[in-house]
Design a protein around this motif. Structure first.
Motif, PDB file in Angstrom:
ATOM      1  N   GLY A  13       0.823  -1.213   0.000  1.00  0.00           N
ATOM      2  CA  GLY A  13       0.000   0.000   0.000  1.00  0.00           C
ATOM      3  C   GLY A  13       0.851   1.254   0.000  1.00  0.00           C
ATOM      4  N   GLY A  17       0.659   5.953   5.189  1.00  0.00           N
ATOM      5  CA  GLY A  17       1.475   5.117   6.076  1.00  0.00           C
ATOM      6  C   GLY A  17       2.549   4.370   5.304  1.00  0.00           C
ATOM      7  N   GLU A  36       1.573  -1.471  -4.860  1.00  0.00           N
ATOM      8  CA  GLU A  36       0.391  -0.605  -4.938  1.00  0.00           C
ATOM      9  C   GLU A  36      -0.481  -1.059  -6.102  1.00  0.00           C
ATOM     10  OE1 GLU A  36      -1.138   2.012  -3.060  1.00  0.00           O
ATOM     11  OE2 GLU A  36      -2.595   1.427  -4.595  1.00  0.00           O
ATOM     12  N   THR A  43      -5.307   7.166  -0.250  1.00  0.00           N
ATOM     13  CA  THR A  43      -6.553   7.910  -0.009  1.00  0.00           C
ATOM     14  C   THR A  43      -6.292   9.403   0.147  1.00  0.00           C
ATOM     15  OG1 THR A  43      -7.441   5.971   1.096  1.00  0.00           O
ATOM     16  CG2 THR A  43      -8.571   8.050   1.515  1.00  0.00           C
ATOM     17  N   LYS A  53     -10.063  19.059   0.899  1.00  0.00           N
ATOM     18  CA  LYS A  53      -9.689  20.395   1.370  1.00  0.00           C
ATOM     19  C   LYS A  53      -9.665  21.400   0.222  1.00  0.00           C
ATOM     20  CE  LYS A  53     -10.195  18.490   4.509  1.00  0.00           C
ATOM     21  NZ  LYS A  53     -10.429  17.088   4.934  1.00  0.00           N
ATOM     22  N   ALA A 114      -1.119  -7.190  -3.826  1.00  0.00           N
ATOM     23  CA  ALA A 114      -0.290  -8.143  -3.084  1.00  0.00           C
ATOM     24  C   ALA A 114      -1.172  -9.046  -2.232  1.00  0.00           C
ATOM     25  CB  ALA A 114       0.676  -7.372  -2.190  1.00  0.00           C
ATOM     26  N   GLY A 139      -4.874   0.520   4.081  1.00  0.00           N
ATOM     27  CA  GLY A 139      -5.897   1.559   4.206  1.00  0.00           C
ATOM     28  C   GLY A 139      -7.318   1.031   4.307  1.00  0.00           C
ATOM     29  N   TYR A 176     -17.277  13.428  10.229  1.00  0.00           N
ATOM     30  CA  TYR A 176     -16.636  14.621   9.672  1.00  0.00           C
ATOM     31  C   TYR A 176     -16.699  14.648   8.147  1.00  0.00           C
ATOM     32  CZ  TYR A 176     -12.129  12.482   8.291  1.00  0.00           C
ATOM     33  OH  TYR A 176     -11.146  11.765   7.668  1.00  0.00           O
ATOM     34  N   ASP A 300      -5.043   3.096   8.461  1.00  0.00           N
ATOM     35  CA  ASP A 300      -6.487   2.854   8.511  1.00  0.00           C
ATOM     36  C   ASP A 300      -6.876   1.375   8.613  1.00  0.00           C
ATOM     37  OD1 ASP A 300      -6.735   5.550   8.170  1.00  0.00           O
ATOM     38  OD2 ASP A 300      -8.071   5.440   6.437  1.00  0.00           O
ATOM     39  N   THR A 308      -4.164  10.836   8.499  1.00  0.00           N
ATOM     40  CA  THR A 308      -2.883  10.756   7.800  1.00  0.00           C
ATOM     41  C   THR A 308      -1.672  10.911   8.725  1.00  0.00           C
ATOM     42  OG1 THR A 308      -3.579  11.194   5.573  1.00  0.00           O
ATOM     43  CG2 THR A 308      -1.475  12.136   6.182  1.00  0.00           C
TER      44      THR A 308
HETATM   45  P1  FAD Z   1      -4.366   4.692   2.322  1.00  0.00           P
HETATM   46  O1  FAD Z   1      -3.915   6.079   2.152  1.00  0.00           O
HETATM   47  O2  FAD Z   1      -5.792   4.394   2.038  1.00  0.00           O
HETATM   48  O3  FAD Z   1      -3.462   3.798   1.372  1.00  0.00           O
HETATM   49  C1  FAD Z   1      -3.665   2.435   1.212  1.00  0.00           C
HETATM   50  C2  FAD Z   1      -3.172   2.027  -0.164  1.00  0.00           C
HETATM   51  O4  FAD Z   1      -3.088   0.602  -0.216  1.00  0.00           O
HETATM   52  C3  FAD Z   1      -4.119   2.412  -1.291  1.00  0.00           C
HETATM   53  O5  FAD Z   1      -3.427   3.172  -2.249  1.00  0.00           O
HETATM   54  C4  FAD Z   1      -4.596   1.082  -1.875  1.00  0.00           C
HETATM   55  O6  FAD Z   1      -4.797   1.125  -3.263  1.00  0.00           O
HETATM   56  C5  FAD Z   1      -3.450   0.167  -1.517  1.00  0.00           C
HETATM   57  N1  FAD Z   1      -3.794  -1.251  -1.413  1.00  0.00           N
HETATM   58  C6  FAD Z   1      -4.836  -1.807  -0.725  1.00  0.00           C
HETATM   59  N2  FAD Z   1      -4.788  -3.150  -0.786  1.00  0.00           N
HETATM   60  C7  FAD Z   1      -3.686  -3.465  -1.520  1.00  0.00           C
HETATM   61  C8  FAD Z   1      -3.098  -4.681  -1.923  1.00  0.00           C
HETATM   62  N3  FAD Z   1      -3.584  -5.858  -1.536  1.00  0.00           N
HETATM   63  N4  FAD Z   1      -1.995  -4.637  -2.692  1.00  0.00           N
HETATM   64  C9  FAD Z   1      -1.460  -3.447  -3.093  1.00  0.00           C
HETATM   65  N5  FAD Z   1      -1.972  -2.262  -2.733  1.00  0.00           N
HETATM   66  C10 FAD Z   1      -3.068  -2.259  -1.932  1.00  0.00           C
HETATM   67  N6  FAD Z   1      -7.010  12.471   7.297  1.00  0.00           N
HETATM   68  C11 FAD Z   1      -6.433  13.592   7.801  1.00  0.00           C
HETATM   69  O7  FAD Z   1      -5.474  13.496   8.577  1.00  0.00           O
HETATM   70  N7  FAD Z   1      -6.911  14.840   7.474  1.00  0.00           N
HETATM   71  C12 FAD Z   1      -7.948  15.010   6.619  1.00  0.00           C
HETATM   72  O8  FAD Z   1      -8.347  16.148   6.343  1.00  0.00           O
HETATM   73  C13 FAD Z   1      -8.571  13.855   6.064  1.00  0.00           C
HETATM   74  N8  FAD Z   1      -9.588  13.976   5.200  1.00  0.00           N
HETATM   75  C14 FAD Z   1     -10.151  12.849   4.647  1.00  0.00           C
HETATM   76  C15 FAD Z   1     -11.208  12.995   3.769  1.00  0.00           C
HETATM   77  C16 FAD Z   1     -11.784  11.873   3.200  1.00  0.00           C
HETATM   78  C17 FAD Z   1     -12.928  12.047   2.234  1.00  0.00           C
HETATM   79  C18 FAD Z   1     -11.267  10.576   3.511  1.00  0.00           C
HETATM   80  C19 FAD Z   1     -11.884   9.339   2.893  1.00  0.00           C
HETATM   81  C20 FAD Z   1     -10.219  10.418   4.387  1.00  0.00           C
HETATM   82  C21 FAD Z   1      -9.644  11.549   4.973  1.00  0.00           C
HETATM   83  N9  FAD Z   1      -8.598  11.438   5.882  1.00  0.00           N
HETATM   84  C22 FAD Z   1      -8.049  12.575   6.437  1.00  0.00           C
HETATM   85  C23 FAD Z   1      -8.098  10.123   6.313  1.00  0.00           C
HETATM   86  C24 FAD Z   1      -6.779   9.762   5.608  1.00  0.00           C
HETATM   87  O9  FAD Z   1      -6.937   9.911   4.205  1.00  0.00           O
HETATM   88  C25 FAD Z   1      -6.406   8.328   5.952  1.00  0.00           C
HETATM   89  O10 FAD Z   1      -6.381   8.179   7.356  1.00  0.00           O
HETATM   90  C26 FAD Z   1      -5.029   7.956   5.385  1.00  0.00           C
HETATM   91  O11 FAD Z   1      -4.999   8.120   3.997  1.00  0.00           O
HETATM   92  C27 FAD Z   1      -4.712   6.508   5.752  1.00  0.00           C
HETATM   93  O12 FAD Z   1      -3.496   6.143   5.188  1.00  0.00           O
HETATM   94  P2  FAD Z   1      -3.155   4.608   4.966  1.00  0.00           P
HETATM   95  O13 FAD Z   1      -1.724   4.573   4.561  1.00  0.00           O
HETATM   96  O14 FAD Z   1      -3.578   3.812   6.128  1.00  0.00           O
HETATM   97  O15 FAD Z   1      -4.093   4.126   3.771  1.00  0.00           O
END
Ligand code: FAD
Length: 443
Positions: A13, A17, A36, A43, A53, A114, A139, A176, A300, A308
């Motif tokens: 991912g 993170g 990815e 996200t 934003k 993956a 995520g 939110y 997430d 984030t």
């Molecule tokens: P993600 O950013 O979701 O990344 C996960 C990645 O893993 C994705 O690209 C996905 O395609 C990939 N993936 C999944 N499964 C596989 C697999 N099996 N193999 C390969 N790739 C895979 N947070 C804030 O701090 N401030 C904000 O203002 C805010 N606004 C938001 C608004 C919205 C509408 C949303 C939906 C979320 C918002 N967030 C905000 C939350 C924030 O976006 C998430 O908490 C953050 O992106 C989480 O990061 P992550 O690395 O856990 O996952």
């Protein structure tokens, strides 16, 4: 000597993170790959923090136009061109994605989904790859209720792809994401109804904030239907009908579901490894480590805060736990969060309810005020601050603020709060006049 594994770390991912973890490991000179299946940036960059934003900033111009008349501007109202804005936003997001990709120097990008074969082996695009450590950062995605007609509803990720703006929205979910979208779409001129199962919106926030936010939305002429749930959706010609639990049928051109998030762990073949799940989230210890010692998880897809900066902090901790003897932990207590509405909401620490539960009697210091910028405008949104302290020590255990720039103000206070800032110390602080932040020193 040949290496035992293809990589020292595979990150699954490339979101907030995953990118932070891969970069931190590469900085330590580790052999790292990042898998990815969709867009680099995940996200936050592609369908979360950044595009929402940008939409909020676009909406703020409508708010500013409303007060511009009080400052001598004649006919300040203009028209909003969604396709034009969307094009500019798309271009910016794609340049951001490019920057993120370019910043992965020294990290191999594996395009594809993956899945686990065993704790040290992954399959990506039918290729088998081995690794010493795995970091799961997959995520989450919007949670959709299992009801009739749900396929006609949109999620937050679909909004950014709309070619034209519908006239009316029914937004289901007063968290939110639902609140931010309600106000933005209303500012763009759409009719908005917000449906929430709770009596107030933002149900994890302090109750005074919940009530005030609800009033702000009502003042913006957003219709709020509370205490009920979406039961089913019926598609008609050019309109959708939402049947609610309370027996009402509400029509809208578009229904947006903002009912929370579901971890993306169902396609990982996670049963092939010893990784415990609870309520569809990966269970980890304080260093992000799962039951399987070489597998870590952040962001997430774990049962922590869906933000984030939290995903990034967890990534940093996980990489340190993997590759150094250090075992730091994320301090989840003083994590500030914001709702980027107008005015902004920012909060840190305990709500009044939580504070009373944890500490017994607490002292509440509140103030309602009109920021100078809005003082001459007839439509002036009130600012509000609430500080919660412990009676004897005067220790601050929670701050909740509704005000322009609330996120920046609360954020700047966090280092002091972590060091044990007391109300007495706040009282002795001299602020900048005139500013919103000075109100915190005058409670
Ligand atoms: P993600 O950013 O979701 O990344 C996960 C990645 O893993 C994705 O690209 C996905 O395609 C990939 N993936 C999944 N499964 C596989 C697999 N099996 N193999 C390969 N790739 C895979 N947070 C804030 O701090 N401030 C904000 O203002 C805010 N606004 C938001 C608004 C919205 C509408 C949303 C939906 C979320 C918002 N967030 C905000 C939350 C924030 O976006 C998430 O908490 C953050 O992106 C989480 O990061 P992550 O690395 O856990 O996952």
């Amino acid at each position: 000597m040949t290496a035992k594994y293809d990589y020292e770390l595979i990150v699954i991912g490339a979101g907030s993170g995953g990118l932070a973890a891969a970069r931190a490991a590469a900085k330590l000179g580790k052999r790292v790959a990042i898998a990815e299946k969709a867009d680099i940036g995940g996200t936050c960059v592609n369908r979360g923090c950044i595009p929402t934003k940008l939409m909020i900033y676009a909406a703020q111009f409508a708010k500013q136009q409303k007060i511009a008349g009080s400052y001598g501007w004649v006919n300040p109202e203009g028209l909003f061109d969604w396709p034009d804005f969307k094009q500019t936003m798309d271009n910016y997001i794609s340049s951001l994605r490019q920057t993120q990709t370019e910043s992965l120097e020294g990290i191999e990008i594996l395009r594809g989904e993956a899945t686990f074969i065993d704790a040290h082996t992954l399959a990506i695009n039918k290729e088998t790859i081995t690794t010493e450590f795995v970091l799961i950062a997959v995520g989450s995605r919007p949670l959709m209720p299992d009801i009739r007609g749900i396929e006609h509803a949109l999620t937050s990720r679909d909004i950014f792809h709309l070619e034209t703006l519908p006239e009316s929205f029914l937004i289901v979910g007063g968290g939110y994401i639902g609140v931010e979208f309600s106000q933005v779409l209303r500012s763009f001129g759409c009719r908005v109804t917000l449906v929430d199962s709770n009596p107030n919106v933002l149900d994890t926030f302090d109750q005074d904030i919940q009530k005030r936010v609800k009033q702000i939305l009502v003042d913006d002429r957003i219709r709020i239907v509370d205490g009920t749930r979406l039961k089913e959706i019926e598609k008609g010609t050019g309109t959708l009908t939402a049947a609610l639990d309370n027996g009402w049928n509400l029509k809208a051109q578009t229904i947006l579901c903002a009912l929370g998030r579901k971890a993306n762990i169902d396609t990982l073949n996670i049963d092939a490894v010893n990784v415990t799940q609870k309520k569809n989230k990966i269970v980890v210890n304080t260093h992000g480590q799962t039951q399987e010692p070489n597998i870590f998880a952040v962001g997430d897809c774990t049962d922590r805060m869906l933000l984030t900066p939290v995903a990034k902090a967890e990534a940093d901790v996980a990489i340190k736990a993997m590759f150094s003897n250090k075992e730091p932990e994320v301090d989840y207590f003083w994590i500030p969060s914001a709702v980027f509405m107008h005015p902004e909401i920012a909060t840190v620490g305990l709500t009044e309810e939580e504070a009373r539960k944890q500490h017994g009697p607490v002292e509440i210091h509140c103030n309602k005020f009109t920021p100078l910028k809005y003082a001459m405008a007839s439509e002036s949104p009130d600012a509000f601050i609430k500080l919660i302290t412990l009676p004897k020590s005067q220790d601050i255990v929670g701050i909740h603020l509704i005000a322009p720039r609330a996120a920046d103000i609360i954020q700047a206070l966090v280092p002091a709060l972590k060091k044990g800032l007391t109300k007495e110390e706040l009282d002795r602080t001299i602020g900048i006049h005139p500013s919103v932040g000075e109100e915190i020193f005058a409670l």
